[in-house]
Design a protein around this motif. Structure first.
Motif, PDB file in Angstrom:
ATOM      1  N   MET A 100     -23.837 137.861 -29.085  1.00 18.71           N
ATOM      2  CA  MET A 100     -25.160 137.292 -29.115  1.00 18.71           C
ATOM      3  C   MET A 100     -26.137 138.237 -29.801  1.00 18.71           C
ATOM      4  SD  MET A 100     -27.190 134.794 -28.535  1.00 18.71           S
ATOM      5  CE  MET A 100     -26.046 133.737 -27.726  1.00 18.71           C
TER       6      MET A 100
ATOM      7  N   ARG B  65     -25.629 140.256 -32.227  1.00 20.18           N
ATOM      8  CA  ARG B  65     -25.463 140.144 -33.677  1.00 20.18           C
ATOM      9  C   ARG B  65     -26.111 138.860 -34.196  1.00 20.18           C
ATOM     10  NH1 ARG B  65     -19.545 140.139 -35.446  1.00 20.18           N
ATOM     11  NH2 ARG B  65     -19.572 141.923 -34.063  1.00 20.18           N
ATOM     12  N   CYS B  66     -25.952 137.771 -33.483  1.00 18.09           N
ATOM     13  CA  CYS B  66     -26.543 136.487 -33.898  1.00 18.09           C
ATOM     14  C   CYS B  66     -28.065 136.557 -33.908  1.00 18.09           C
ATOM     15  CB  CYS B  66     -26.103 135.373 -32.969  1.00 18.09           C
ATOM     16  SG  CYS B  66     -24.372 134.966 -33.087  1.00 18.09           S
ATOM     17  N   LEU B  67     -28.644 137.242 -32.941  1.00 13.56           N
ATOM     18  CA  LEU B  67     -30.097 137.353 -32.846  1.00 13.56           C
ATOM     19  C   LEU B  67     -30.656 138.518 -33.648  1.00 13.56           C
ATOM     20  CD1 LEU B  67     -30.630 136.657 -29.055  1.00 13.56           C
ATOM     21  CD2 LEU B  67     -31.053 135.105 -30.955  1.00 13.56           C
ATOM     22  N   ASP B  68     -29.770 139.357 -34.161  1.00 18.18           N
ATOM     23  CA  ASP B  68     -30.157 140.547 -34.914  1.00 18.18           C
ATOM     24  C   ASP B  68     -31.011 141.480 -34.063  1.00 18.18           C
ATOM     25  OD1 ASP B  68     -30.055 142.194 -37.160  1.00 18.18           O
ATOM     26  OD2 ASP B  68     -31.896 141.361 -37.990  1.00 18.18           O
TER      27      ASP B  68
ATOM     28  N   ILE C  21     -27.531 128.160 -25.037  1.00 19.03           N
ATOM     29  CA  ILE C  21     -28.196 128.053 -26.328  1.00 19.03           C
ATOM     30  C   ILE C  21     -29.652 127.613 -26.163  1.00 19.03           C
ATOM     31  CG2 ILE C  21     -28.207 126.808 -28.526  1.00 19.03           C
ATOM     32  CD1 ILE C  21     -26.044 128.935 -28.348  1.00 19.03           C
TER      33      ILE C  21
ATOM     34  N   LYS D 242     -32.933 129.626 -27.588  1.00 13.96           N
ATOM     35  CA  LYS D 242     -33.905 128.993 -28.491  1.00 13.96           C
ATOM     36  C   LYS D 242     -35.307 129.059 -27.901  1.00 13.96           C
ATOM     37  CE  LYS D 242     -30.904 125.672 -30.795  1.00 13.96           C
ATOM     38  NZ  LYS D 242     -30.611 124.230 -30.959  1.00 13.96           N
TER      39      LYS D 242
ATOM     40  N   SER E 177     -36.786 137.689 -33.718  1.00 13.24           N
ATOM     41  CA  SER E 177     -35.459 137.791 -34.305  1.00 13.24           C
ATOM     42  C   SER E 177     -35.561 137.590 -35.805  1.00 13.24           C
ATOM     43  CB  SER E 177     -34.536 136.726 -33.701  1.00 13.24           C
ATOM     44  OG  SER E 177     -33.304 136.728 -34.375  1.00 13.24           O
TER      45      SER E 177
ATOM     46  N   ILE F 258     -33.181 136.456 -37.499  1.00 12.88           N
ATOM     47  CA  ILE F 258     -32.187 135.424 -37.840  1.00 12.88           C
ATOM     48  C   ILE F 258     -32.815 134.317 -38.685  1.00 12.88           C
ATOM     49  CG2 ILE F 258     -32.512 134.091 -35.731  1.00 12.88           C
ATOM     50  CD1 ILE F 258     -29.513 133.549 -35.753  1.00 12.88           C
ATOM     51  N   TRP F 259     -34.044 133.938 -38.377  1.00 20.20           N
ATOM     52  CA  TRP F 259     -34.682 132.844 -39.120  1.00 20.20           C
ATOM     53  C   TRP F 259     -35.129 133.322 -40.493  1.00 20.20           C
ATOM     54  CZ3 TRP F 259     -32.646 129.459 -36.409  1.00 20.20           C
ATOM     55  CH2 TRP F 259     -32.677 129.478 -35.016  1.00 20.20           C
TER      56      TRP F 259
ATOM     57  N   LYS G 106     -33.609 135.471 -42.407  1.00 18.54           N
ATOM     58  CA  LYS G 106     -32.449 135.618 -43.284  1.00 18.54           C
ATOM     59  C   LYS G 106     -32.076 134.317 -43.980  1.00 18.54           C
ATOM     60  CE  LYS G 106     -30.397 139.488 -40.893  1.00 18.54           C
ATOM     61  NZ  LYS G 106     -29.269 139.990 -40.165  1.00 18.54           N
ATOM     62  N   LYS G 107     -32.427 133.195 -43.376  1.00 20.56           N
ATOM     63  CA  LYS G 107     -32.072 131.904 -43.951  1.00 20.56           C
ATOM     64  C   LYS G 107     -32.937 131.546 -45.148  1.00 20.56           C
ATOM     65  CE  LYS G 107     -30.085 129.826 -39.862  1.00 20.56           C
ATOM     66  NZ  LYS G 107     -30.110 128.686 -38.960  1.00 20.56           N
TER      67      LYS G 107
END
Length: 55
Positions: A1, A3-6, A34, A38, A48, A50-51, A53-54
């Motif tokens: 988790m 890693r996913c959230l950085d 999840i 969120k 985070s 994560i958003w 990076k997209k």
């Protein structure tokens, strides 16, 4: 988790300890819902990348 959230593992542990993010522990594994993750991100309780990076 983490890693996913950085975020770091220590940051994730801190969020759990402070009750900011809910979790379940089965044996030595930690599970997160999840929807809870969120909600924490959307409410700005953690920032985070994560958003970003997209983009």
């Amino acid at each position: 988790m983490a890693r996913c959230l950085d975020v770091s593992l220590r940051m994730l542990q801190s969020l759990r300890e402070r009750g900011i993010i809910g979790y379940s522990m089965i044996g030595k594994k930690i599970y997160y819902r999840i929807d809870d993750v969120k909600e924490v991100i959307e409410n700005g309780k953690i920032i985070s990348n994560i958003w970003k990076k997209k983009e």
